[in-house]
Design an enzyme around this catalytic site. Sequence first.
Site, PDB file in Angstrom:
ATOM      1  N   ARG A   1       5.575   0.277   2.924  1.00 53.90           N
ATOM      2  CA  ARG A   1       4.522   0.199   3.524  1.00 53.90           C
ATOM      3  C   ARG A   1       4.435  -1.407   4.319  1.00 53.90           C
ATOM      4  NH1 ARG A   1      -0.144   1.641  -0.519  1.00 53.90           N
ATOM      5  NH2 ARG A   1      -1.375   1.205   1.357  1.00 53.90           N
TER       6      ARG A   1
ATOM      7  N   CYS B   1       1.929 -13.004  -9.910  1.00 55.80           N
ATOM      8  CA  CYS B   1       2.681 -12.718 -10.969  1.00 55.80           C
ATOM      9  C   CYS B   1       2.147 -11.563 -11.780  1.00 55.80           C
ATOM     10  CB  CYS B   1       2.826 -14.276 -11.689  1.00 55.80           C
ATOM     11  SG  CYS B   1       3.955 -14.108 -13.142  1.00 55.80           S
TER      12      CYS B   1
ATOM     13  N   TYR C   1       5.866  -0.071  -1.834  1.00 49.55           N
ATOM     14  CA  TYR C   1       5.211  -1.104  -1.243  1.00 49.55           C
ATOM     15  C   TYR C   1       6.026  -1.766  -0.141  1.00 49.55           C
ATOM     16  CZ  TYR C   1       0.952  -0.321  -4.000  1.00 49.55           C
ATOM     17  OH  TYR C   1      -0.300   0.170  -4.230  1.00 49.55           O
TER      18      TYR C   1
ATOM     19  N   CYS D   1       8.787 -14.046 -10.200  1.00 43.77           N
ATOM     20  CA  CYS D   1       7.732 -14.983  -9.989  1.00 43.77           C
ATOM     21  C   CYS D   1       8.472 -16.385  -9.908  1.00 43.77           C
ATOM     22  CB  CYS D   1       6.949 -14.981 -11.254  1.00 43.77           C
ATOM     23  SG  CYS D   1       5.612 -16.343 -11.061  1.00 43.77           S
TER      24      CYS D   1
ATOM     25  N   HIS E   1      -9.578  -4.120  -0.908  1.00 43.62           N
ATOM     26  CA  HIS E   1      -8.265  -3.854  -1.770  1.00 43.62           C
ATOM     27  C   HIS E   1      -7.128  -4.832  -1.899  1.00 43.62           C
ATOM     28  CE1 HIS E   1     -10.067   0.451  -1.899  1.00 43.62           C
ATOM     29  NE2 HIS E   1     -10.746  -0.311  -2.783  1.00 43.62           N
TER      30      HIS E   1
HETATM   31  P1  OAD Z   1      -8.206   8.567   3.126  1.00 39.38           P
HETATM   32  O1  OAD Z   1      -6.734   9.062   3.448  1.00 39.38           O
HETATM   33  O2  OAD Z   1      -8.574   9.076   1.859  1.00 39.38           O
HETATM   34  O3  OAD Z   1      -9.104   8.832   4.100  1.00 39.38           O
HETATM   35  C1  OAD Z   1      -8.578   8.657   5.627  1.00 39.38           C
HETATM   36  C2  OAD Z   1      -9.860   9.182   6.333  1.00 39.38           C
HETATM   37  O4  OAD Z   1      -9.420   8.887   7.908  1.00 39.38           O
HETATM   38  C3  OAD Z   1      -9.817  10.842   6.398  1.00 39.38           C
HETATM   39  O5  OAD Z   1     -11.295  11.174   6.096  1.00 39.38           O
HETATM   40  C4  OAD Z   1      -9.365  11.323   7.908  1.00 39.38           C
HETATM   41  O6  OAD Z   1     -10.107  12.403   8.226  1.00 39.38           O
HETATM   42  C5  OAD Z   1      -9.847  10.157   8.613  1.00 39.38           C
HETATM   43  N1  OAD Z   1      -8.883  10.085   9.826  1.00 39.38           N
HETATM   44  C6  OAD Z   1      -7.599  10.151  10.213  1.00 39.38           C
HETATM   45  N2  OAD Z   1      -7.360   9.952  11.210  1.00 39.38           N
HETATM   46  C7  OAD Z   1      -8.147   9.252  11.850  1.00 39.38           C
HETATM   47  C8  OAD Z   1      -8.289   8.611  13.035  1.00 39.38           C
HETATM   48  N3  OAD Z   1      -7.442   8.885  14.166  1.00 39.38           N
HETATM   49  N4  OAD Z   1      -9.592   8.055  13.441  1.00 39.38           N
HETATM   50  C9  OAD Z   1     -10.497   7.990  12.299  1.00 39.38           C
HETATM   51  N5  OAD Z   1     -10.432   8.744  11.311  1.00 39.38           N
HETATM   52  C10 OAD Z   1      -9.113   9.286  11.069  1.00 39.38           C
HETATM   53  O7  OAD Z   1      -7.907   6.936   2.931  1.00 39.38           O
HETATM   54  P2  OAD Z   1      -9.081   5.786   2.840  1.00 39.38           P
HETATM   55  O8  OAD Z   1     -10.480   6.496   2.642  1.00 39.38           O
HETATM   56  O9  OAD Z   1      -8.701   4.445   3.287  1.00 39.38           O
HETATM   57  O10 OAD Z   1      -6.989   2.788  -2.456  1.00 39.38           O
HETATM   58  O11 OAD Z   1      -8.607   5.570   1.138  1.00 39.38           O
HETATM   59  C11 OAD Z   1      -9.384   4.818   0.268  1.00 39.38           C
HETATM   60  C12 OAD Z   1      -8.419   4.349  -0.856  1.00 39.38           C
HETATM   61  O12 OAD Z   1      -7.955   5.163  -1.697  1.00 39.38           O
HETATM   62  C13 OAD Z   1      -7.339   3.410  -0.192  1.00 39.38           C
HETATM   63  O13 OAD Z   1      -7.944   2.124   0.028  1.00 39.38           O
HETATM   64  C14 OAD Z   1      -6.453   3.338  -1.226  1.00 39.38           C
HETATM   65  C15 OAD Z   1      -6.577   5.063  -1.573  1.00 39.38           C
HETATM   66  O14 OAD Z   1      -5.877   5.472  -2.609  1.00 39.38           O
HETATM   67  C16 OAD Z   1      -6.203   1.737  -3.080  1.00 39.38           C
HETATM   68  O15 OAD Z   1      -4.986   2.036  -2.979  1.00 39.38           O
HETATM   69  C17 OAD Z   1      -6.879   1.150  -4.424  1.00 39.38           C
END
Ligand code: OAD
Length: 323
Positions: free
Chosen positions: A77, A136, A74, A210, A128
């Site tokens: 990130r 904490c 983290y 914390c 999220h």
């Molecule tokens: P993903 O990594 O699952 O999906 C990202 C999407 O962005 C994919 O479908 C890609 O094809 C698309 N993509 C890539 N480049 C792009 C661009 N330039 N323009 C538009 N689209 C593009 O990420 P999320 O869907 O955000 O949760 O994942 C959902 C959740 O899963 C996250 O919030 C996180 C993760 O694990 C938690 O941590 C709880």
Amino acid sequence: MASSTTTDPSMLADFRSHLQKSRRICALLGAGLSASSGLPTFRGAGGLWRTHDATVLATPQAFRADPSLVWHFYSYRRHMALNAKPNAAHHALAQLAKHKPQFITLSQNVDGLSPRAGHPPEQLKLLHGSLYDLKCTDQRECGYKESNNYTDPIVPSLVIPQGGDVAASDETTTDSSSQIDHTKNLIHGLDISDIKHDIPTIQTSDLPQCPSCQKALLRPGVVWFGESLPEDVMADVDAFFSSAEPIDLMLVVGTSAVVYPAAGYIQFAKHKGARVAVVNPDPSSGNSLDLGPGGKDWFFMEDAAKILPEMLRPVIGDIEGSQ
Ligand code: OAD
């Protein structure tokens, strides 16, 4: 229209005409929105952090088992997202919110780029959480929470190790095809997502503590797998979806739409009459849409940073960074 898009002009015109008439609009955003800012997505190339699946690190179990590793993840990130800049798609959506008061955005992103693009906070629901919130680990007894902490590194032990093999620069570009190169530009030091760079195991006493109870560790204020979405955020989202009024338009931008409950809002919006526009360069992300002649939906198979400003232009006008 920007010369670099490959979108069918009649599809774009049809979408724009519907957008102009739309009042109640919802957007579901995912990591692909920030891909052109240089931040890696979860499930595509770059989805592994060292040898770990990012979705495994984002769990309470992983934190309990190895808080040092999860804090490294983290902290990395936070560092990258702080060095990234919102791209034209973040700005376009922020502008749309200012022009359409009944537009609500549900973002799965924790990177802070939509807030930094000036997206009105009351119209931006961070499903999220945020990398810049802390809480904490003992929420039952202590309950300490903190927002908007941008200290990097958050404690000295989490500093990104320096090395000679990666150039430090804060330049970003908007070409998502070479995302990995841009990602490196966001790290001022060694790219510790690569297993070839060692990271120290940090003693618990040197991890973020914390300041309130002074007994437990702090943890990132993000939602981990298996945890509930924030109650205050959900109350606003529920109010939008439970209204008797129809929803005109659902924008689905840069998400694989596989994580629930977030992904479920696409179907909810459809049940309320919404036409759906998906923005995603992955051809398979258009599979569930009602496309083709007479179809209700639209599929923009492009980089969000390129096409969203074009899609929204009749409502938002020209924005900085769009062509
Ligand atoms: P993903 O990594 O699952 O999906 C990202 C999407 O962005 C994919 O479908 C890609 O094809 C698309 N993509 C890539 N480049 C792009 C661009 N330039 N323009 C538009 N689209 C593009 O990420 P999320 O869907 O955000 O949760 O994942 C959902 C959740 O899963 C996250 O919030 C996180 C993760 O694990 C938690 O941590 C709880």
